[in-house]
Design a protein around this motif. Structure first.
Motif, mmCIF file in Angstrom:
data_model
loop_
_atom_site.group_PDB
_atom_site.id
_atom_site.type_symbol
_atom_site.label_atom_id
_atom_site.label_comp_id
_atom_site.label_asym_id
_atom_site.label_seq_id
_atom_site.Cartn_x
_atom_site.Cartn_y
_atom_site.Cartn_z
ATOM 1 N N PRO A 65 12.435 -48.106 9.886
ATOM 2 C CA PRO A 65 13.525 -49.077 9.758
ATOM 3 C C PRO A 65 13.054 -50.362 9.075
ATOM 4 N N GLY A 66 13.878 -50.877 8.175
ATOM 5 C CA GLY A 66 13.569 -52.123 7.487
ATOM 6 C C GLY A 66 12.473 -52.019 6.461
ATOM 7 N N THR A 67 12.165 -50.828 6.008
ATOM 8 C CA THR A 67 11.086 -50.647 5.047
ATOM 9 C C THR A 67 11.644 -50.371 3.663
ATOM 10 N N TYR A 68 10.735 -50.152 2.747
ATOM 11 C CA TYR A 68 11.062 -49.941 1.344
ATOM 12 C C TYR A 68 12.021 -48.775 1.137
ATOM 13 N N ARG A 69 11.671 -47.625 1.619
ATOM 14 C CA ARG A 69 12.508 -46.447 1.418
ATOM 15 C C ARG A 69 12.267 -45.449 2.530
ATOM 16 N N SER A 70 13.316 -44.756 2.925
ATOM 17 C CA SER A 70 13.200 -43.727 3.955
ATOM 18 C C SER A 70 13.360 -42.354 3.318
ATOM 19 N N LEU A 79 25.175 -35.850 1.021
ATOM 20 C CA LEU A 79 24.298 -36.612 0.145
ATOM 21 C C LEU A 79 25.070 -36.995 -1.104
ATOM 22 N N ASP A 80 25.172 -38.284 -1.367
ATOM 23 C CA ASP A 80 25.889 -38.779 -2.538
ATOM 24 C C ASP A 80 24.880 -38.997 -3.654
ATOM 25 N N CYS A 81 24.880 -38.091 -4.633
ATOM 26 C CA CYS A 81 23.965 -38.160 -5.776
ATOM 27 C C CYS A 81 24.719 -38.511 -7.056
ATOM 28 N N SER A 82 25.948 -39.015 -6.931
ATOM 29 C CA SER A 82 26.778 -39.294 -8.103
ATOM 30 C C SER A 82 26.221 -40.454 -8.908
ATOM 31 N N LYS A 83 26.531 -40.483 -10.191
ATOM 32 C CA LYS A 83 26.040 -41.529 -11.084
ATOM 33 C C LYS A 83 26.523 -42.908 -10.646
ATOM 34 N N GLU A 84 27.699 -42.994 -10.043
ATOM 35 C CA GLU A 84 28.237 -44.276 -9.602
ATOM 36 C C GLU A 84 27.465 -44.807 -8.400
ATOM 37 N N GLN A 98 15.573 -25.854 0.599
ATOM 38 C CA GLN A 98 15.099 -26.919 1.481
ATOM 39 C C GLN A 98 14.805 -28.130 0.603
ATOM 40 N N VAL A 99 15.340 -29.318 0.950
ATOM 41 C CA VAL A 99 15.158 -30.506 0.122
ATOM 42 C C VAL A 99 14.685 -31.687 0.957
ATOM 43 N N ARG A 100 14.025 -32.611 0.269
ATOM 44 C CA ARG A 100 13.687 -33.913 0.850
ATOM 45 C C ARG A 100 14.514 -34.926 0.068
ATOM 46 N N TYR A 101 15.235 -35.780 0.780
ATOM 47 C CA TYR A 101 16.034 -36.798 0.111
ATOM 48 C C TYR A 101 15.540 -38.181 0.509
ATOM 49 N N CYS A 102 15.389 -39.027 -0.507
ATOM 50 C CA CYS A 102 14.887 -40.384 -0.318
ATOM 51 C C CYS A 102 16.038 -41.361 -0.524
ATOM 52 N N GLU A 141 16.396 -40.271 -4.655
ATOM 53 C CA GLU A 141 15.528 -39.222 -5.204
ATOM 54 C C GLU A 141 15.729 -37.963 -4.381
ATOM 55 N N LEU A 142 15.744 -36.833 -5.049
ATOM 56 C CA LEU A 142 15.934 -35.540 -4.393
ATOM 57 C C LEU A 142 14.798 -34.626 -4.835
ATOM 58 N N ILE A 143 14.115 -34.024 -3.860
ATOM 59 C CA ILE A 143 12.963 -33.169 -4.153
ATOM 60 C C ILE A 143 13.235 -31.788 -3.577
#
Length: 126
Positions: A40-45, A74-79, A95-99, A114-116
């Motif tokens: 929590p409160g960090t750069y990215r989760s 997961l909202d990956c839209s350009k907007e 299986q994905v990791r989402y940042c 980011e999506l991995i």
């Protein structure tokens, strides 16, 4: 060179060094250290999940979280994000990791940065 000239040059070099050192200290004083821990409160989760459904046209993916099995959109839209995420290499069952930024996480929707695809990494390792 005379002795006074050497002292004068040494004095000027010393003053120049102090000015440069002071400027560098002033520039770095206002910056906070970068936080990368993912809490929590960090750069990215980041979290992981299994893709249930993909809407490539709208840039939305429904995943089942590995933490508790909750369905999340997961909202990956350009907007929604800064850089375009190509959804072509993803399929239901992957299986994905989402940042994401912690402040972009809502109850059942996350704006993804980011999506991995972890399924691709698993198949390459085998």
């Amino acid at each position: 060179m005379k002795r006074t000239s050497k002292r004068l040059l040494a004095g000027i070099a010393g003053m120049l060094f102090l000015v440069i050192l002071g400027t560098a200290a002033g520039l770095t004083a206002g910056k906070e250290p970068r936080k990368d821990s993912g809490g929590p409160g960090t750069y990215r989760s980041q979290k992981e999940g299994k893709i249930l459904e993909i809407d490539r046209e709208k840039g939305k993916i429904t995943v089942q979280s590995t933490e508790g099995g909750k369905e999340i959109l997961l909202d990956c839209s350009k907007e929604s994000i800064m850089e375009d995420i190509a959804l072509n290499p993803y399929n239901p069952g992957d299986q994905v990791r989402y940042c994401f930024w912690p402040y972009e996480e809502f109850q059942d929707r996350v704006k993804v940065e980011e999506l991995i695809n972890l399924t691709l990494f698993d198949s390459v390792e085998k």
